[in-house]
Design a protein around this motif. Structure first.
Motif, PDB file in Angstrom:
ATOM      1  N   TYR A 160     117.314  41.516  18.328  1.00  0.00           N
ATOM      2  CA  TYR A 160     116.747  40.854  19.501  1.00  0.00           C
ATOM      3  C   TYR A 160     117.899  40.370  20.366  1.00  0.00           C
ATOM      4  N   ALA A 161     117.956  40.872  21.600  1.00  0.00           N
ATOM      5  CA  ALA A 161     119.085  40.601  22.495  1.00  0.00           C
ATOM      6  C   ALA A 161     118.655  39.638  23.601  1.00  0.00           C
ATOM      7  N   TYR A 162     119.590  38.838  24.062  1.00  0.00           N
ATOM      8  CA  TYR A 162     119.263  37.877  25.114  1.00  0.00           C
ATOM      9  C   TYR A 162     120.480  37.583  25.975  1.00  0.00           C
ATOM     10  N   GLU A 163     120.218  36.987  27.137  1.00  0.00           N
ATOM     11  CA  GLU A 163     121.257  36.403  27.984  1.00  0.00           C
ATOM     12  C   GLU A 163     120.758  35.054  28.465  1.00  0.00           C
ATOM     13  N   PHE A 164     121.577  34.011  28.270  1.00  0.00           N
ATOM     14  CA  PHE A 164     121.241  32.680  28.763  1.00  0.00           C
ATOM     15  C   PHE A 164     121.603  32.628  30.237  1.00  0.00           C
ATOM     16  N   ASN A 165     120.608  32.303  31.084  1.00  0.00           N
ATOM     17  CA  ASN A 165     120.795  32.459  32.520  1.00  0.00           C
ATOM     18  C   ASN A 165     120.546  31.198  33.341  1.00  0.00           C
ATOM     19  N   ASP A 166     120.399  30.054  32.707  1.00  0.00           N
ATOM     20  CA  ASP A 166     120.186  28.833  33.495  1.00  0.00           C
ATOM     21  C   ASP A 166     121.509  28.411  34.112  1.00  0.00           C
ATOM     22  N   ARG A 167     121.692  28.760  35.385  1.00  0.00           N
ATOM     23  CA  ARG A 167     122.960  28.479  36.062  1.00  0.00           C
ATOM     24  C   ARG A 167     122.999  27.057  36.638  1.00  0.00           C
ATOM     25  N   THR A 168     121.960  26.262  36.292  1.00  0.00           N
ATOM     26  CA  THR A 168     121.976  24.837  36.631  1.00  0.00           C
ATOM     27  C   THR A 168     122.202  23.978  35.386  1.00  0.00           C
ATOM     28  N   ALA A 169     122.601  24.577  34.273  1.00  0.00           N
ATOM     29  CA  ALA A 169     122.777  23.849  33.019  1.00  0.00           C
ATOM     30  C   ALA A 169     123.744  22.679  33.204  1.00  0.00           C
ATOM     31  N   PRO A 170     123.443  21.509  32.620  1.00  0.00           N
ATOM     32  CA  PRO A 170     124.380  20.376  32.709  1.00  0.00           C
ATOM     33  C   PRO A 170     125.758  20.752  32.184  1.00  0.00           C
ATOM     34  N   PHE A 171     126.770  20.192  32.826  1.00  0.00           N
ATOM     35  CA  PHE A 171     128.161  20.536  32.519  1.00  0.00           C
ATOM     36  C   PHE A 171     128.850  19.307  31.952  1.00  0.00           C
ATOM     37  N   PHE A 172     129.457  19.430  30.762  1.00  0.00           N
ATOM     38  CA  PHE A 172     129.974  18.269  30.048  1.00  0.00           C
ATOM     39  C   PHE A 172     131.422  17.929  30.359  1.00  0.00           C
ATOM     40  N   PHE A 173     132.133  18.792  31.084  1.00  0.00           N
ATOM     41  CA  PHE A 173     133.524  18.482  31.427  1.00  0.00           C
ATOM     42  C   PHE A 173     133.568  17.381  32.481  1.00  0.00           C
ATOM     43  N   PRO A 174     134.463  16.409  32.312  1.00  0.00           N
ATOM     44  CA  PRO A 174     134.595  15.357  33.330  1.00  0.00           C
ATOM     45  C   PRO A 174     135.584  15.740  34.420  1.00  0.00           C
ATOM     46  N   GLY A 175     135.346  15.229  35.616  1.00  0.00           N
ATOM     47  CA  GLY A 175     136.363  15.246  36.659  1.00  0.00           C
ATOM     48  C   GLY A 175     136.785  16.591  37.175  1.00  0.00           C
ATOM     49  N   LEU A 176     135.836  17.506  37.449  1.00  0.00           N
ATOM     50  CA  LEU A 176     136.183  18.791  38.057  1.00  0.00           C
ATOM     51  C   LEU A 176     135.369  18.950  39.342  1.00  0.00           C
ATOM     52  N   PRO A 177     135.670  18.192  40.368  1.00  0.00           N
ATOM     53  CA  PRO A 177     134.873  18.248  41.604  1.00  0.00           C
ATOM     54  C   PRO A 177     134.916  19.632  42.233  1.00  0.00           C
ATOM     55  N   GLY A 178     133.743  20.122  42.604  1.00  0.00           N
ATOM     56  CA  GLY A 178     133.655  21.416  43.264  1.00  0.00           C
ATOM     57  C   GLY A 178     133.593  22.606  42.329  1.00  0.00           C
ATOM     58  N   PHE A 179     133.789  22.384  41.036  1.00  0.00           N
ATOM     59  CA  PHE A 179     133.755  23.501  40.089  1.00  0.00           C
ATOM     60  C   PHE A 179     132.311  23.946  39.880  1.00  0.00           C
ATOM     61  N   GLN A 180     132.058  25.244  39.976  1.00  0.00           N
ATOM     62  CA  GLN A 180     130.713  25.797  39.788  1.00  0.00           C
ATOM     63  C   GLN A 180     130.602  26.313  38.358  1.00  0.00           C
ATOM     64  N   SER A 181     130.041  25.499  37.473  1.00  0.00           N
ATOM     65  CA  SER A 181     130.028  25.843  36.055  1.00  0.00           C
ATOM     66  C   SER A 181     129.015  26.925  35.724  1.00  0.00           C
ATOM     67  N   LEU A 182     127.829  26.890  36.360  1.00  0.00           N
ATOM     68  CA  LEU A 182     126.788  27.903  36.186  1.00  0.00           C
ATOM     69  C   LEU A 182     126.374  28.011  34.711  1.00  0.00           C
ATOM     70  N   ALA A 183     126.048  29.218  34.242  1.00  0.00           N
ATOM     71  CA  ALA A 183     125.634  29.412  32.838  1.00  0.00           C
ATOM     72  C   ALA A 183     126.869  29.730  32.003  1.00  0.00           C
ATOM     73  N   TYR A 184     127.709  28.724  31.823  1.00  0.00           N
ATOM     74  CA  TYR A 184     129.025  28.872  31.227  1.00  0.00           C
ATOM     75  C   TYR A 184     128.948  29.011  29.702  1.00  0.00           C
ATOM     76  N   HIS A 185     129.979  29.541  29.123  1.00  0.00           N
ATOM     77  CA  HIS A 185     130.124  29.605  27.664  1.00  0.00           C
ATOM     78  C   HIS A 185     129.966  28.195  27.104  1.00  0.00           C
ATOM     79  N   THR A 186     129.119  28.022  26.133  1.00  0.00           N
ATOM     80  CA  THR A 186     128.709  26.761  25.481  1.00  0.00           C
ATOM     81  C   THR A 186     127.561  26.065  26.190  1.00  0.00           C
ATOM     82  N   ALA A 187     127.136  26.505  27.373  1.00  0.00           N
ATOM     83  CA  ALA A 187     126.081  25.802  28.113  1.00  0.00           C
ATOM     84  C   ALA A 187     124.775  25.751  27.339  1.00  0.00           C
TER      85      ALA A 187
END
Length: 566
Positions: free
Chosen positions: A443-470
Motif C-alpha cells: 500500500y503506497a501513499y504520499e503525505f500531501n498536507d502542505r499546511t502541516a504545522p512546522f516545529f522549527f523555530p525562527g525561520l521567517p519566510g521559510f515555506q515548509s509545506l509537506a516536509y520530511h517529518t511533517a
C-alpha cells in the motif's frame, strides 16, 4: 565519508543514506558560512509524564514485575530495560538480555536518551553521552478486552545518529486505533554502526549494533507483549526516516525472521553499504582515536576503553556528521546479507509480508530548514547561487537536472531546490515500491498536507509545506522534535486527517490492510497493472488517489531513474 562523486557511476559506490548526507553537506557548505556554537555535550533529560498520575496494574514480564502509569486511559510502562547497558566490555558487542529482578520495578519514567551529538536542528537533542540507554516503552489501552490486540513497534528516525523514543506520544494510536504500541531507544552513531576489523574478527555479529538492539527489542515483544494485552502473532514494525530504512533492513535480515509480520516504511528507503566500505571508515576512526589500524585484540581493547566523549567528538558536531560515520546499514553478511537490501528485494530474498510504503511531498525541505537554522544571524534563505551549486553536484548530468526542472520557473529558489531534492529521494522509494508490489501486498501513499504545522523555530519566510517529518505529528500527537522544537496544535481539518491516518496505521497492524474493509478507499498498489497502481494522497480536506504516472511525472522520476540513484 567513503563516497565521492564522479558522474554517472557515483551511485554504484555510495549508499543511499551516504548520498542523502553527501548532498546535505554540499548544501550546508553553501548555505551556512558560519554555524551556531555547538552545545556542550551533557546527559540528556528525557521528557517525562506529568506528575501525580495514578499507577497502572502490575504486569509480569519474563524479567520481573513492572508497574507503570495510568495516563488518562492509557497504561504506560516507561523505561523498561530490554538489554544490559552496553558499556565497558559490552560496547560494540551484541546486546545482552537484562537480568531478572524480583521486586516490582517502577516503569514510570522514560529511560535515558542514547548518546548523540548531531541534532539536525530542532529535530533531536539535547546532545548527551549516555551509553546506558537500551530501554523501551509500552502503551496499552486501559480497558483491554479478552481478545489480544495487534501491536505496532515504532523505530524513531534521526539518521541512525540522533533521536529518542520519548518524543513519541502513542496515546491516540492506543485509544482511537485500539492497538498496543512499543517505542524504543537503540544505539546511535559510531556506537551503533561501526565496522572495524579488530571488532569484526571477535566471532560475534558485528557492525550493525543498533539493528541488533532493535532485534532484541522485537524478541522482548514476542516474549512479553501478551502480558500487556498484545498479540505476538500480529506485530507491525514501522519507522520514519532512518526508522524506515531500519524496518526495511529487518524485512531482509535473516536474524529478524518471525519477529514481526507487517512492515511500514515511512519516508525514504536506501540501500546498505558494503562491508569493505564500512571497515574502511571504521579503521580510519580507530586511527583517528589513537587506537591504530590493527585488527587484533589490543586494538579492540583500546576502542572499548575510549571515553565516550572522544567517540562523540569524532562522530561529528551539532550541525554535521564527521568523516567516519555511516548512517546506512552495513552488509556484514550475517545481520544484513552481503548482497545488500535492494538486491534482496529484487531477488525475493526477504520475509514476504504486507508492506505500507510512502513519503512526503516535500521531503527535501527538512534539510533546507536545517541548513537555514544553522546559518549565522541573520539567517540566510536559499539563493539562486545555492540552486546552482546543488545542480553542479550532478556533474555531467547537471544539464539534465536543469532541463527537467527549469529552476528559474519556480517562485523562489527554495521551492526549486525542494522540488529537485525531493525527487532524488522519493523516486528511488517509488522504484522499490514497484519491485515489491509484484511479490507482496503493498500500500503506497504520499503525505500531501502542505499546511502541516512546522516545529522549527525562527525561520521567517521559510515555506515548509509537506516536509520530511511533517506527518509524524498526525500519528503521535504534539510531536515537535527535540527540546528546541515548538509544538503546534492541528486544526480541525488536520485532526480529521490525523484520525484517518491513525486508523489506517492501526488497521494495517491488525490485518495487514490499512482499510477497515476491502480495498476501496486505499487500493493495493500493483505496478504491473496501471489500473491498480495508485498512491493514497494524504491531504486535507479529503483523502484521494493519485496514479503512479502522476506521481512519477510530478517528481521527474524518469530523470532520477536514468541517473540510477539507489
Amino acid at each position: 565519508m567513503n563516497c565521492k562523486y564522479d558522474t554517472a557511476s557515483w551511485w554504484k559506490r555510495c549508499s543511499g543514506l551516504e548520498i542523502f548526507a553527501m548532498i546535505a553537506m554540499v548544501v550546508l557548505a553553501s548555505l551556512s558560512q558560519t554555524v551556531r556554537a555547538q552545545e556542550t555535550t551533557s546527559p540528556a533529560q528525557a521528557q517525562q509524564p506529568q506528575a501525580g498520575l495514578p499507577l497502572s496494574p502490575v504486569v509480569q514480564t519474563s524479567a520481573g514485575p513492572l508497574q507503570g502509569l495510568d495516563n488518562h486511559g492509557v497504561h504506560e510502562y516507561l523505561g523498561i530495560p530490554y538489554a544490559q547497558p552496553p558499556v565497558g566490555g559490552l560496547r560494540w558487542q551484541p546486546p545482552q538480555a537484562y537480568p531478572q529482578w524480583t521486586e516490582t520495578r517502577q516503569a514510570t519514567r522514560f529511560g535515558p536518551t542514547c548518546a548523540q551529538v548531531t541534532t539536525l536542528g530542532a529535530f533531536a537533542g539535547p546532545a548527551n553521552s549516555n551509553e546506558d540507554c537500551l530501554y523501551l516503552n509500552v502503551f496499552a489501552p486501559k480497558q483491554a478486552g479478552s481478545e489480544k490486540l495487534a501491536v505496532l513497534v515504532w523505530i524513531h528516525g534521526g539518521g541512525n545518529f540522533d533521536g529518542e523514543s520519548n518524543d513519541y506520544d502513542a496515546s491516540k494510536l492506543v485509544t482511537k486505533g485500539d492497538v498496543v504500541v512499543v517505542t524504543l531507544n537503540y544505539r546511535l552513531g559510531l556506537l551503533g554502526w561501526l565496522a572495524n576489523p579488530a571488532l569484526d574478527h571477535e566471532g560475534h555479529p558485528f557492525g550493525n549494533y543498533g539493528l541488533l538492539d532493535q532485534q532484541l527489542a522485537l524478541k522482548w515483544v514476542q516474549k512479553n507483549i501478551a502480558s500487556f494485552g498484545g498479540d505476538p502473532t500480529r506485530v507491525a514494525l514501522g519507522g520514519q526516516s532512518a526508522g524506515s530504512v531500519d524496518a526495511s533492513t529487518h524485512v531482509v535480515s535473516p536474524l529478524a525472521a518471525g519477529l514481526f509480520n507487517r512492515a511500514i516504511f515511512e519516508s525514504i528507503l536506501f540501500d546498505s553499504i558494503s562491508l569493505s566500505a564500512g571497515e574502511k571508515l571504521g579503521t580510519s576512526f580507530s586511527t583517528a582515536a589513537g587506537c591504530g589500524s590493527g585488527s587484533g585484540p589490543d586494538a579492540a581493547a583500546c576502542l572499548r576503553s575510549l571515553p565516550v566523549e572522544t567517540i562523540l567528538k569524532l562522530q561529528g558536531t551539532e550541525s554535521a556528521n564527521g568523516p567516519y560515520m555511516t548512517t546506512a546499514p552495513i552488509a556484514d553478511g550475517t545481520i544484513v546479507p552481503s548482497q545488500g537490501l535492494f538486491d534482496a528485494f529484487k531477488t525475493g530474498k526477504f520475509a514476504h509480508m504486507p508492506i505500507m510504503s510512502g513519503f512526503t511531498h516535500d521531503e527535501y525541505n527538512f534539510l533546507l530548514a536545517i541548513n537555514e537554522y544553522f546559518s549565522a544571524p541573520p539567517q540566510a534563505p536559499v539563493s539562486e547561487a545555492d540552486v546552482k551549486r546543488y545542480v553542479e553536484t550532478y556533474g555531467a548530468n547537471a544539464s539534465k537536472v536543469v532541463a527537467a526542472y527549469t529552476p528559474a520557473s519556480y517562485a523562489t529558489p527554495q521551492l526549486a531546490l525542494d522540488a529537485m531534492g525531493t525527487g532524488s529521494y522519493v523516486c528511488p522509494q517509488q522504484a522499490v515500491n514497484q519491485t515489491l508490489s509484484s511479490q507482496v501486498p503493498l500500500y503506497a501513499y504520499e503525505f500531501n498536507d502542505r499546511t502541516a504545522p512546522f516545529f522549527f523555530p525562527g525561520l521567517p519566510g521559510f515555506q515548509s509545506l509537506a516536509y520530511h517529518t511533517a506527518d509524524i505529528q498526525y500519528l503521535f500527537p504534539g510531536w515537535h522534535g527535540g527540546t528546541r522544537g515548538i509544538a503546534h496544535p492541528l486544526n480541525s481539518a488536520q485532526e480529521k486527517l490525523s484520525d484517518e491516518l491513525v486508523m489506517a496505521w492501526a488497521n494495517f497492524a491488525r490485518t495487514g490492510n490499512p482499510n477497515a474493509a476491502g480495498d476501496e478507499l486505499w487500493p493495493r498498489f500493483d505496478a504491473r497493472n496501471p489500473r491498480s497502481s495508485f498512491y493514497l494522497s494524504e491531504d486535507i480536506p479529503a483523502l484521494s488517489l493519485r496514479s503512479e504516472s502522476q506521481m512519477s511525472e510530478e517528481h521527474r522520476c524518469k530523470l532520477w531513474d536514468s541517473l540510477q540513484l539507489p
